[in-house]
Every structure is written in C-alpha cells, then in structure tokens.
Scaffold this active site. Sequence first.
Site, PDB file in Angstrom:
ATOM      1  N   SER A   1      15.254  23.587   6.004  1.00  0.00           N
ATOM      2  CA  SER A   1      15.415  24.760   6.861  1.00  0.00           C
ATOM      3  C   SER A   1      16.227  25.897   6.257  1.00  0.00           C
ATOM      4  CB  SER A   1      16.054  24.348   8.198  1.00  0.00           C
ATOM      5  OG  SER A   1      15.090  23.766   9.035  1.00  0.00           O
TER       6      SER A   1
ATOM      7  N   LYS B   1      14.463  29.169   6.196  1.00  0.00           N
ATOM      8  CA  LYS B   1      14.452  30.083   7.340  1.00  0.00           C
ATOM      9  C   LYS B   1      15.274  31.341   7.072  1.00  0.00           C
ATOM     10  CE  LYS B   1      13.611  26.794  11.133  1.00  0.00           C
ATOM     11  NZ  LYS B   1      13.663  25.431  10.614  1.00  0.00           N
TER      12      LYS B   1
ATOM     13  N   SER C   1      17.759  26.347  14.373  1.00  0.00           N
ATOM     14  CA  SER C   1      16.733  25.950  13.417  1.00  0.00           C
ATOM     15  C   SER C   1      15.403  25.645  14.089  1.00  0.00           C
ATOM     16  CB  SER C   1      17.210  24.728  12.621  1.00  0.00           C
ATOM     17  OG  SER C   1      16.554  24.640  11.389  1.00  0.00           O
TER      18      SER C   1
END
Length: 370
Positions: free
Chosen positions: A81, A84, A136
Amino acid sequence: MRRCTSALGLAVLTVALATPAAPALAADPIGGPQLAGSGIIVPAGVQAPPKTKASSYVIADADTGEVLAAKNPHGRFLPASTLKALTALTLIPLLDKNKTVKPSQAAVNEEGSAVGLVPKPIYKVHDLLRALMMVSGNDCANALAEANGGMRETLADMNEVARRLQANDTVAKTPSGLDKPGQSSSAYDLALIARAGLKLKDFREYISTKTAKFPAPKGHYEIGNHNKMLWTYDGMLGVKNGWTSKAFGSFVGAAKRDGHTIIVSVMRHEESFWKDVEQLMNWGFANRGKNAAVGALVEPLPEVQPSPVPSALAAPVPEGNAAVSEPARPEGDGPGVLATIVLGGGVVAGVGLLGWGIRRKRRQSPTASS
C-alpha cells in the site's frame, strides 16, 4: 533519461547482506553512482544506522534532497500500500475534490483493507482520497480510478508521474498496491514520491489527519489513520505504510523537527517495522547536515516544449467562453501531451510541481490491504 551528474566522490562502506537478489542495476543509477550498492551505504567514517530486518531502506533530507544513508536503495520489491502515495500524488491534481462519486459494485467488493464503501453517490473525491491515505482503502483506490476515467487510464497516469519523477524502479499495475505480477518500486522511488507529495497541500492534509468523519448511508462514522507514528513520534507528518503476505512490510514517512524534514522509506521488512523506522528517523535527524551525502533525490524531468503549430494548420479558436475540447488521449500506456513546468534549482512548491506531465486539467465533471 537525466541522471545525477554531481561528483559526489565519496568513499562508502558497503556491507554484503543475505537478501533476495535484486535485478541488475545500471552502472550510474538515478541519484548517483554510490546508490548502486546492495548493502549498507554510508559515508566513510560514519557509524551506520541501526540494524533493521528491512531488505531495503533510504534515509534522506527532504529539504536538500541529500540521501544520508541507504541499503539496497534501488532494489525492486512489491510496494504493497505504499504505492497509494503515488495514486494520491497522481490524482490530487487531476480530480475535482468536490466531485460526487458513486462507486461501482466491483470497487466496493475489492479485497483487502477497505473503508467500507457502498454503491451510492454519497462520497466526494476528497472523502475517498482521505480514506485512501488514512485507512488504506483498496475500495477507495478503485473508486478513484473510476472517477478518473477508468483503471487503464489511471495506471497510465500513475506510470507517467513515476517517469517524470525519475522513479524508474516503479511500475504501477494496481492503484491500491495489491500484489500483481510486474508491479514494483524501490526505497529510493518511495522517497522521491513522498518528497513530491509533501509539496501538495491536500496530500499533506490527508497523510497527517489522525481521525476524520467518513460518509455513510445514514450519517457518518469515524476513521483513524493507520500510521501509528502520528501518535508516537515527535514531528511525524505521516505518509503511508503497507503490508501483504508477498511484499511483507513497507513504509515511507516524513517527520519535521526544528524546521528540517527527514524522509525514511523501508521495503520488505519481515517483522513489525515501526521501531526500526523510528530509529532510522532518529539517525537521520542526528546526522543531517553533518556528513557528506551518498546520493541525491533527483528533481523531476524538465518539460520538453512542443513544436509550435504552423498558423495555417492551427484550429480556429472559439469566441467568448465557448468550451474547447481537449485532445484525444492516445490508447495504451504511452505518455500523453505534457503540461509545461518551469523547474528551478531548488524545491518546487505547489501543484505546479508536476501539473504532473499529465495532459489533463483538474476535472469538473458531474456526479459520476494491502
């Protein structure tokens, strides 16, 4: 490709580590020749940072761009993640934060970490970006990609931003960071991405928000940031952590003390990385400005000006405030027409940093874990 050409000329200590073999690196990698090492890289005579089980890390001075120490900085790993951060960096300049979004059922059903979207038009882009970086939300990543025109277009945009940043170890295959063959990043690239993101006001807001209200079909509920260091580390600005069973732990973050900002990124950490990141941050603050750098976080590539269109071939300009349609976007993942950027010798502030080389302006369209 522009490479760092400053003559660093420093002796470094490189310690061979029993880590998975990384892909072969160029003789002169982005950021300087010393960053080609796969072991621990510090200036000669300087005590190495505390030991960590991360396969790769970078400690950098966000203000000067100096890389203070590193371990296998260009080793390519699954980013989980932490990718992101690139998603947010790409989409913040492109999407109207007040645009209403109705997620598809496919976005709502995305696996892994989620904020709990429903297929109703109750969300603003602002809500989705905030939840993307705070909790997330993989569902938010997909819903934002839909708002940006679709998965294919969004991934092309993300990879174009990475190219402009010279984050050449990064290949985005998902906006969420969920594992997919061919997806990769590096500790060096994560530091580049974080440094660029910190120049965007909305990015700084999203990564630093500890708790917030999130829309629900009947009212709202509260969400909390997954970055534990926002509560425990003095001066923590935030950025992004991630984990999958294949990527293991990854993190990129920034903290500011006494007017100075340090960035730390780690990849493929086999255990809980929070204590290690704290110690690497402390090392960065203790050593910034005292020792020669081992490399540099490079600036984005300068814009290439398009050739002028001969007047005889130029399309007529509509009178008044009539809308002008944008050029058609080429199919595939190739770069589009890039927005003009003027780069100075220092830090470039604001959304104008990147206009992102992505040819589209901020849209004003109507409703529409890892």
